[in-house]
Design a protein around this motif. Structure first.
Motif, PDB file in Angstrom:
ATOM      1  N   GLU A  29       1.011   5.802  -3.026  1.00 44.37           N
ATOM      2  CA  GLU A  29       0.140   6.138  -2.030  1.00 44.37           C
ATOM      3  C   GLU A  29      -1.094   6.057  -2.944  1.00 44.37           C
ATOM      4  O   GLU A  29      -1.111   6.597  -4.143  1.00 44.37           O
ATOM      5  CB  GLU A  29       0.165   7.685  -1.747  1.00 44.37           C
ATOM      6  N   VAL A  30      -2.289   5.480  -2.245  1.00 46.78           N
ATOM      7  CA  VAL A  30      -3.586   5.188  -3.021  1.00 46.78           C
ATOM      8  C   VAL A  30      -4.700   5.467  -1.949  1.00 46.78           C
ATOM      9  O   VAL A  30      -4.807   4.918  -1.085  1.00 46.78           O
ATOM     10  CB  VAL A  30      -3.761   3.676  -3.345  1.00 46.78           C
ATOM     11  N   ARG A  31      -5.462   6.591  -2.170  1.00 46.54           N
ATOM     12  CA  ARG A  31      -6.520   7.044  -1.390  1.00 46.54           C
ATOM     13  C   ARG A  31      -6.037   7.182   0.152  1.00 46.54           C
ATOM     14  O   ARG A  31      -6.540   6.573   1.026  1.00 46.54           O
ATOM     15  CB  ARG A  31      -7.773   6.227  -1.604  1.00 46.54           C
ATOM     16  N   ASN A  32      -4.987   8.073   0.508  1.00 46.13           N
ATOM     17  CA  ASN A  32      -4.438   8.224   1.668  1.00 46.13           C
ATOM     18  C   ASN A  32      -4.143   6.897   2.305  1.00 46.13           C
ATOM     19  O   ASN A  32      -3.881   6.547   3.620  1.00 46.13           O
ATOM     20  CB  ASN A  32      -5.427   8.819   2.551  1.00 46.13           C
ATOM     21  N   ASN A  33      -3.722   5.850   1.657  1.00 50.40           N
ATOM     22  CA  ASN A  33      -3.121   4.686   2.223  1.00 50.40           C
ATOM     23  C   ASN A  33      -1.629   4.367   1.600  1.00 50.40           C
ATOM     24  O   ASN A  33      -1.765   4.532   0.328  1.00 50.40           O
ATOM     25  CB  ASN A  33      -3.989   3.347   1.811  1.00 50.40           C
ATOM     26  N   GLU A  41      -0.201  -5.174  -0.459  1.00 51.36           N
ATOM     27  CA  GLU A  41      -0.772  -4.968   0.774  1.00 51.36           C
ATOM     28  C   GLU A  41      -0.577  -3.353   1.266  1.00 51.36           C
ATOM     29  O   GLU A  41       0.105  -2.672   0.715  1.00 51.36           O
ATOM     30  CB  GLU A  41       0.150  -5.898   1.681  1.00 51.36           C
ATOM     31  N   THR A  42      -1.102  -3.069   2.320  1.00 52.19           N
ATOM     32  CA  THR A  42      -1.285  -1.885   2.850  1.00 52.19           C
ATOM     33  C   THR A  42      -0.746  -1.752   4.263  1.00 52.19           C
ATOM     34  O   THR A  42      -0.843  -2.563   5.231  1.00 52.19           O
ATOM     35  CB  THR A  42      -2.684  -1.283   2.948  1.00 52.19           C
ATOM     36  N   VAL A  43       0.097  -0.615   4.372  1.00 55.99           N
ATOM     37  CA  VAL A  43       1.218  -0.507   5.801  1.00 55.99           C
ATOM     38  C   VAL A  43       0.014   0.773   6.548  1.00 55.99           C
ATOM     39  O   VAL A  43      -0.352   1.838   5.819  1.00 55.99           O
ATOM     40  CB  VAL A  43       2.141   0.003   5.541  1.00 55.99           C
TER      41      VAL A  43
END
Length: 488
Positions: A29-33, A41-43
């Motif tokens: 988890e990075v900054r609520n992502n 990549e971000t889900v």
């Protein structure tokens, strides 16, 4: 409608990142992502189905065979790689921010010292030369600081706008404020009106700022000055009914009874339901007092002599050599100097008396300036100086003038040795005891010369008098301003 309801349901589910996803799918988890540690990549949604599908589709073939302790070590490596990458971008962002801040601060210094905007490029050349010699590894960071002419101009404009914004915000909190106006002419013969602001809020926090500088292109009548002040006050959105005073110099356009600036402002404040006191600038008042000194017959030949010396190279050189031979305190003479070496005569006596009086006036002028000065304090300085003048008059009108407070005049007056009788008897120091115990009730004529001027200042200071009545004698002297009352 069904699509909208589905989106609202997902938003309201309150899904959270689960720690198990780190080891199972290499996600964090990075900054609520929800970010993949492998491909970064971000889900979009914190949902295990989405995370698992991303992992199986892109990374399962390579990473499923890594199990046990080896998988945990791989997770640590990926996390460390992500942190390193984040720190790199953070350092780059911080470096750029520091370079921008440095550019603003240098631009502010250039404006503060009234230097040309092109000085920024010269400053950067100097800095880069120093960096190359002392810390060459930092050249790239210092090179980011932009000090080009247009950049410096833009920075100064932005700083000026920010100062105005801050002053406008403070102005909303003022309970009262006063204005001080001074009109003068610059080098291009353009009249400039300086408008100073002093405001106070309900916590007694005082703000002193230059409100505006207005150029008067045509006439400088009271109505013209009034229009400029109105524009400055309205531009800062300051309420007219909170103006408590208007302070000006003695110019007719400022103090005219009907159409002077002070009268026009006072009338407008009254129309808005307020009450503004009209005052003459206290520093200009003491300057007017100085003009009453009749010294033209002294200054005219002095200035003429000095200008004669400075306008001729040979005379100037010979005069400098003469000063060096006699070990003079001053190594040269400047144009319009008020003091120089002269033979003993009546003319010399008057000139040196003028020098001493000017020193006292300069000391008064200095005491009337500076930030956070309260009117009661300024008035006490004026009041004390009036008492000093009476003391000077009494001293100089004696058959044998007392020149204790006139150091320049004392150089040419005959000095009579005084015998000091020492005694251990308390009666012999009764006068000193009285001065120490009751400094506010003793007569200044009865105290030693080196204490007289400070004693006048002390007796005219209402705050010190009040503390003397409330505190013990030891505590009173313990809190006394040692710089202001050094001799006492």
């Amino acid at each position: 409608m069904a699509t909208i309801n589905k989106k609202r349901k997902v938003d309201c589910e309150g899904r959270r990142f689960k720690d198990g996803w780190k080891l199972d799918y290499f996600f964090t988890e990075v900054r609520n992502n929800c970010v993949c540690l492998i491909c970064k990549e971000t889900v979009a949604v914190f949902k295990e189905y989405n995370v698992k599908r991303h992992y199986q589709k892109l990374h399962a073939a390579m990473y499923d065979k890594i199990t046990g302790k080896e998988r945990s070590e791989k997770l640590k490596q990926l996390e460390a790689s992500l942190i390193s990458q984040q720190q790199y971008f953070a350092r780059a962002r911080e470096s750029n921010e520091n370079a921008t801040k440095a550019s603003y601060e240098v631009a502010a210094l250039i404006a503060k010292h009234s230097k040309p905007f092109t000085e920024g490029e010269f400053i950067k050349d100097c800095v880069m030369t120093i960096v190359k010699k002392i810390c060459p590894e930092k050249q790239q960071e210092f090179a980011k600081v932009c000090l080009a002419r247009n950049t410096v101009a833009r920075r100064i404009e932005e700083v000026s706008s920010d100062i105005k914004r801050q002053l406008r915000d403070k102005g909303r909190e003022f309970d009262f404020f006063s204005l001080a106006c001074d009109e003068s002419t610059d080098a291009s013969d353009t009249a400039q009106l300086l408008i100073f602001l002093r405001g106070v809020d309900n916590e007694m926090n005082v703000t002193e700022e230059l409100l505006d500088l207005r150029s008067l292109k045509s006439q400088t009548r009271g109505t013209d000055l009034f229009s400029s002040v109105c524009a400055a006050v309205d531009d800062m959105q300051l309420p007219w009914n909170k103006i408590s005073g208007i302070i000006t110099d003695g110019a007719p356009s400022m103090t005219g009874e009907r159409s002077g600036l002070a009268t026009l402002i006072s009338n407008k404040v009254s129309e808005k339901g307020g009450n503004a006191v009209k005052l003459h600038c206290i520093i200009h008042q003491q300057v007017l007092c100085a003009k009453h000194l009749q010294y033209k017959h002294v200054m005219k030949p002095v200035i003429k002599t000095i200008n004669f010396i400075r306008s001729r190279a040979l005379c100037h050189h010979q005069f400098q050599q003469f000063l060096s031979e006699i070990h003079a305190e001053y190594g040269d003479v400047v144009y319009h100097t008020d003091y120089h070496t002269m033979a003993q005569s009546r003319f010399c006596t008057v000139a040196l008396l003028l020098v001493d009086i000017t020193k006292h006036l300069n000391a008064l002028n200095t005491s009337l300036q500076g930030p956070d000065a309260v009117i009661s304090q300024l008035y006490s300085h004026i009041k004390a100086f009036g008492t000093k003048l009476k003391l000077f008059e009494r001293h100089l009108s004696q058959s044998q003038p007392n020149t204790a407070h006139f150091s320049a005049l004392q150089e040419i007056m005959t000095r009579f040795p005084q015998s000091n009788v020492a005694s251990e008897d308390f009666a012999a120091i009764e006068k000193e005891i009285a001065i120490f115990s009751s400094p506010f009730s003793v007569d200044t004529d009865d105290v030693p010369d080196h204490l007289q001027l400070e004693l006048i200042e002390l007796q005219c200071d209402a705050e010190s008098r009040s503390r003397h009545q409330q505190l013990s004698l030891a505590n009173f002297y313990r809190q006394l301003d040692k710089d202001r009352f050094r001799e006492i």
